[in-house]
Design a protein around this motif. Structure first.
Motif, PDB file in Angstrom:
ATOM      1  N   ARG C 124     -14.501  67.529  61.137  1.00 27.42           N
ATOM      2  CA  ARG C 124     -15.000  66.172  61.334  1.00 27.42           C
ATOM      3  C   ARG C 124     -15.558  65.697  60.001  1.00 27.42           C
ATOM      4  NH1 ARG C 124     -19.633  64.770  65.815  1.00 27.42           N
ATOM      5  NH2 ARG C 124     -18.944  62.655  66.255  1.00 27.42           N
ATOM      6  N   GLU C 125     -15.017  64.591  59.545  1.00 25.90           N
ATOM      7  CA  GLU C 125     -15.486  64.040  58.272  1.00 25.90           C
ATOM      8  C   GLU C 125     -16.636  63.066  58.506  1.00 25.90           C
ATOM      9  OE1 GLU C 125     -11.373  64.135  55.603  1.00 25.90           O
ATOM     10  OE2 GLU C 125     -11.998  62.267  56.568  1.00 25.90           O
ATOM     11  N   HIS C 126     -17.717  63.269  57.789  1.00 23.60           N
ATOM     12  CA  HIS C 126     -18.828  62.315  57.809  1.00 23.60           C
ATOM     13  C   HIS C 126     -18.673  61.447  56.567  1.00 23.60           C
ATOM     14  CE1 HIS C 126     -20.925  64.232  61.212  1.00 23.60           C
ATOM     15  NE2 HIS C 126     -20.297  65.305  60.776  1.00 23.60           N
ATOM     16  N   ARG C 127     -18.236  60.210  56.804  1.00 28.66           N
ATOM     17  CA  ARG C 127     -17.766  59.342  55.719  1.00 28.66           C
ATOM     18  C   ARG C 127     -18.596  58.082  55.597  1.00 28.66           C
ATOM     19  NH1 ARG C 127     -11.447  59.245  57.417  1.00 28.66           N
ATOM     20  NH2 ARG C 127     -11.812  57.055  56.903  1.00 28.66           N
ATOM     21  N   SER C 128     -18.344  57.388  54.499  1.00 32.54           N
ATOM     22  CA  SER C 128     -19.028  56.119  54.266  1.00 32.54           C
ATOM     23  C   SER C 128     -18.729  55.128  55.395  1.00 32.54           C
ATOM     24  CB  SER C 128     -18.596  55.543  52.916  1.00 32.54           C
ATOM     25  OG  SER C 128     -17.193  55.641  52.753  1.00 32.54           O
ATOM     26  N   ASP C 129     -17.601  55.285  56.082  1.00 30.76           N
ATOM     27  CA  ASP C 129     -17.238  54.334  57.145  1.00 30.76           C
ATOM     28  C   ASP C 129     -17.361  54.944  58.550  1.00 30.76           C
ATOM     29  OD1 ASP C 129     -15.199  56.079  56.656  1.00 30.76           O
ATOM     30  OD2 ASP C 129     -13.592  54.605  56.804  1.00 30.76           O
ATOM     31  N   GLY C 130     -18.096  56.037  58.668  1.00 32.26           N
ATOM     32  CA  GLY C 130     -18.304  56.627  59.999  1.00 32.26           C
ATOM     33  C   GLY C 130     -17.963  58.102  60.029  1.00 32.26           C
ATOM     34  N   SER C 131     -18.022  58.688  61.246  1.00 28.52           N
ATOM     35  CA  SER C 131     -17.692  60.105  61.405  1.00 28.52           C
ATOM     36  C   SER C 131     -16.421  60.218  62.233  1.00 28.52           C
ATOM     37  CB  SER C 131     -18.833  60.834  62.115  1.00 28.52           C
ATOM     38  OG  SER C 131     -19.956  60.884  61.268  1.00 28.52           O
ATOM     39  N   PHE C 132     -15.488  61.009  61.758  1.00 27.93           N
ATOM     40  CA  PHE C 132     -14.171  61.065  62.401  1.00 27.93           C
ATOM     41  C   PHE C 132     -13.668  62.498  62.543  1.00 27.93           C
ATOM     42  CE2 PHE C 132     -14.609  57.146  60.025  1.00 27.93           C
ATOM     43  CZ  PHE C 132     -14.253  56.191  60.957  1.00 27.93           C
ATOM     44  N   TRP C 133     -13.243  62.848  63.741  1.00 27.89           N
ATOM     45  CA  TRP C 133     -12.516  64.100  63.925  1.00 27.89           C
ATOM     46  C   TRP C 133     -11.135  63.928  63.308  1.00 27.89           C
ATOM     47  CZ3 TRP C 133     -14.935  68.328  65.333  1.00 27.89           C
ATOM     48  CH2 TRP C 133     -16.104  68.230  66.079  1.00 27.89           C
ATOM     49  N   LEU C 134     -10.720  64.881  62.504  1.00 23.83           N
ATOM     50  CA  LEU C 134      -9.394  64.770  61.879  1.00 23.83           C
ATOM     51  C   LEU C 134      -8.299  65.069  62.900  1.00 23.83           C
ATOM     52  CD1 LEU C 134      -9.749  66.317  58.324  1.00 23.83           C
ATOM     53  CD2 LEU C 134     -10.235  64.021  59.155  1.00 23.83           C
ATOM     54  N   GLU C 135      -7.156  64.416  62.699  1.00 17.93           N
ATOM     55  CA  GLU C 135      -5.984  64.692  63.537  1.00 17.93           C
ATOM     56  C   GLU C 135      -5.139  65.772  62.871  1.00 17.93           C
ATOM     57  OE1 GLU C 135      -4.145  62.502  66.015  1.00 17.93           O
ATOM     58  OE2 GLU C 135      -5.840  61.160  66.417  1.00 17.93           O
ATOM     59  N   ALA C 136      -4.540  66.606  63.681  1.00 15.16           N
ATOM     60  CA  ALA C 136      -3.633  67.618  63.138  1.00 15.16           C
ATOM     61  C   ALA C 136      -2.452  66.925  62.465  1.00 15.16           C
ATOM     62  CB  ALA C 136      -3.147  68.530  64.253  1.00 15.16           C
ATOM     63  N   LYS C 137      -1.934  67.571  61.411  1.00 11.05           N
ATOM     64  CA  LYS C 137      -0.833  66.980  60.642  1.00 11.05           C
ATOM     65  C   LYS C 137       0.509  67.584  61.030  1.00 11.05           C
ATOM     66  CE  LYS C 137      -3.241  67.609  56.746  1.00 11.05           C
ATOM     67  NZ  LYS C 137      -3.519  67.734  55.313  1.00 11.05           N
ATOM     68  N   ALA C 138       1.495  66.731  61.212  1.00 12.73           N
ATOM     69  CA  ALA C 138       2.847  67.223  61.510  1.00 12.73           C
ATOM     70  C   ALA C 138       3.352  68.095  60.364  1.00 12.73           C
ATOM     71  CB  ALA C 138       3.791  66.044  61.739  1.00 12.73           C
ATOM     72  N   SER C 139       2.917  67.772  59.138  1.00 12.65           N
ATOM     73  CA  SER C 139       3.371  68.562  57.983  1.00 12.65           C
ATOM     74  C   SER C 139       2.900  70.011  58.087  1.00 12.65           C
ATOM     75  CB  SER C 139       2.883  67.937  56.678  1.00 12.65           C
ATOM     76  OG  SER C 139       1.471  67.885  56.651  1.00 12.65           O
ATOM     77  N   ASP C 140       1.751  70.236  58.737  1.00 15.46           N
ATOM     78  CA  ASP C 140       1.276  71.611  58.910  1.00 15.46           C
ATOM     79  C   ASP C 140       2.149  72.369  59.910  1.00 15.46           C
ATOM     80  OD1 ASP C 140      -0.798  71.599  57.071  1.00 15.46           O
ATOM     81  OD2 ASP C 140      -2.238  70.794  58.499  1.00 15.46           O
ATOM     82  N   ASP C 141       2.605  71.672  60.954  1.00 16.10           N
ATOM     83  CA  ASP C 141       3.504  72.332  61.914  1.00 16.10           C
ATOM     84  C   ASP C 141       4.805  72.719  61.224  1.00 16.10           C
ATOM     85  OD1 ASP C 141       1.723  72.034  64.008  1.00 16.10           O
ATOM     86  OD2 ASP C 141       2.508  70.081  64.569  1.00 16.10           O
ATOM     87  N   LEU C 142       5.307  71.823  60.399  1.00 17.80           N
ATOM     88  CA  LEU C 142       6.559  72.111  59.683  1.00 17.80           C
ATOM     89  C   LEU C 142       6.364  73.284  58.734  1.00 17.80           C
ATOM     90  CD1 LEU C 142       7.739  68.473  58.952  1.00 17.80           C
ATOM     91  CD2 LEU C 142       8.759  70.114  60.556  1.00 17.80           C
ATOM     92  N   ALA C 143       5.231  73.293  58.036  1.00 17.36           N
ATOM     93  CA  ALA C 143       4.962  74.376  57.082  1.00 17.36           C
ATOM     94  C   ALA C 143       4.927  75.718  57.811  1.00 17.36           C
ATOM     95  CB  ALA C 143       3.646  74.122  56.350  1.00 17.36           C
ATOM     96  N   ALA C 144       4.285  75.756  58.975  1.00 20.11           N
ATOM     97  CA  ALA C 144       4.173  77.014  59.720  1.00 20.11           C
ATOM     98  C   ALA C 144       5.538  77.442  60.266  1.00 20.11           C
ATOM     99  CB  ALA C 144       3.162  76.876  60.854  1.00 20.11           C
ATOM    100  N   ALA C 145       6.335  76.452  60.678  1.00 20.05           N
ATOM    101  CA  ALA C 145       7.629  76.766  61.296  1.00 20.05           C
ATOM    102  C   ALA C 145       8.578  77.468  60.321  1.00 20.05           C
ATOM    103  CB  ALA C 145       8.274  75.488  61.829  1.00 20.05           C
ATOM    104  N   ARG C 146       8.393  77.193  59.025  1.00 19.60           N
ATOM    105  CA  ARG C 146       9.222  77.845  57.995  1.00 19.60           C
ATOM    106  C   ARG C 146       9.198  79.359  58.106  1.00 19.60           C
ATOM    107  NH1 ARG C 146       7.862  77.597  52.329  1.00 19.60           N
ATOM    108  NH2 ARG C 146       5.693  77.696  53.015  1.00 19.60           N
TER     109      ARG C 146
END
Lengths: 150, 87, 150, 87
Positions: C124-146
């Motif tokens: 969760r990023e605590h940012r200048s514009d609020g606090s946000f839970w990050l979303e998982a990235k499709a690129s990470d799924d692709l990287a793992a699938a390799r």
């Protein structure tokens, strides 16, 4: 800037210096090459690393610059020792920083592969069965060739 | 006009020659690396034996990798060494 | 054995412990993931890492074991932090040792790719514009699938 | 026979529910994860809204990733969490 030195280096201190004051780095990939106490069936007492002063620094700096350009690294650093090394001592440290991990992995891997075929270092093993200059490995040429730009 | 160059040796080449360098005066007939190698080989043992293995020897001119056909100039630093084995 | 901790870790001390007493290691590849002070256009003040105690350790140990088997590593280690991290602090350290560098690179890369899709951590990023839970990235799924075995 | 299970929530699911866990007694008619999710969704707001996004939710049973059709047993620890974002 690459560094060539006879003294041991401290991996932790080098990592700290590499990342010091940077809050923009995503990931850092490091490679450390270590001296082993065996070579085939023989015991290795020490490893001697000769180099070509001047040309070595030039080649290592070229490799760093090439890696930064080719993989869009945020930083790159090579530290390589020469002289007498005992078993378990570190020979070389290569570090690559990038916003995304794939670039950091590729940049670091590229640098050590290129270093192994381009930097003027020569290893001589002082072994239980004598002292031997190592021969270059064909596998290192193949590893470096992978990175050639199409 | 004769040309003075510095020749450096590394690793097993240095070990077998028993020295790290030579100052060589190139005769006008020698204009490239291949010519220098022939000149060195004619110095007899151990140069002849070392430079008979020229397929195992790399050359650099002024600290840049070079080819056998590359021309030489006065003041050049020429280095002979085996394929590298660092890292 | 993997480690999960709130405290900062010292990369140099961890590297020293990982290689201590070993004169048989050829090369060690490390990945360090760092906290950045920006996310898109926003400033990140701090990063919060939540995890699932128990399952986290189990997953990280599984990933270490899998890497050792699949890439014939001599050693593998994952250290991951949770809690509040400030910009430029290290989030994760992954180390892989092998007789040859290709296995060490692949083993390390595999571990961080798998960790990113399998280990129960949430940022969760605590940012200048609020606090946000990050979303998982499709690129990470692709990287793992390799890395899936054929 | 009723079954007592522990349900854990993480990340935005925990934030939106405002809690980290529930102790749930499963009626005999609920035998798998999908059934548990339907039961939770019927608890009204904020459960309904959270579990309406079930395509964004992963489940683990006893700390192993599981599927919606996986059966539940008394004493199970069931965890709902978003796709992971560590490293």
């Amino acid at each position: 800037m690459a560094r060539v030195q006879a003294e041991m280096f401290d991996v932790g201190a080098e990592f700290a210096a590499f990342t010091h004051g940077r809050s923009d780095l995503g990931g850092v990939v490091s490679f450390v090459g270590l001296t082993r106490d065996f070579s085939g069936d023989a015991t290795v007492h020490k490893l001697e690393l000769e180099h070509y002063p001047g040309m070595t620094e030039r080649q290592l700096n070229d490799i760093e610059r090439q890696a930064v350009t080719q993989f869009t690294l945020q930083a790159a650093k090579i530290i390589h020792r020469y002289g007498i090394l005992l078993p378990s001592e570190a020979i070389v440290l290569v570090m690559a920083a990038a916003p995304h991990r794939a670039a950091a992995f590729e940049g670091c891997w590229f640098m050590i592969d290129w270093l192994k075929t381009k930097a003027p270092f020569w290893k001589r093993e002082h072994r239980s069965d004598g002292s031997f200059w190592l021969e270059a490995k064909a596998s290192d040429d193949l590893a470096a060739a992978r990175w050639a730009r199409g | 006009m004769d040309q003075q160059i510095t020749v450096l040796y590394f690793a097993w080449i240095k070990s077998e020659l028993g020295k790290t360098s030579d100052q060589i005066t190139l005769p006008a007939s020698v204009g490239d690396v291949a010519g220098l190698v022939s000149l060195l080989a004619k110095k007899g043992s151990p140069y002849a034996e070392v430079f008979a293995r020229r397929d195992k020897i790399w050359v650099a001119i002024n600290q840049n990798r070079a080819e056998w056909a590359q021309p030489l100039h006065a003041g050049d630093e020429v280095a002979f060494f085996p394929p590298v084995t660092g890292g």
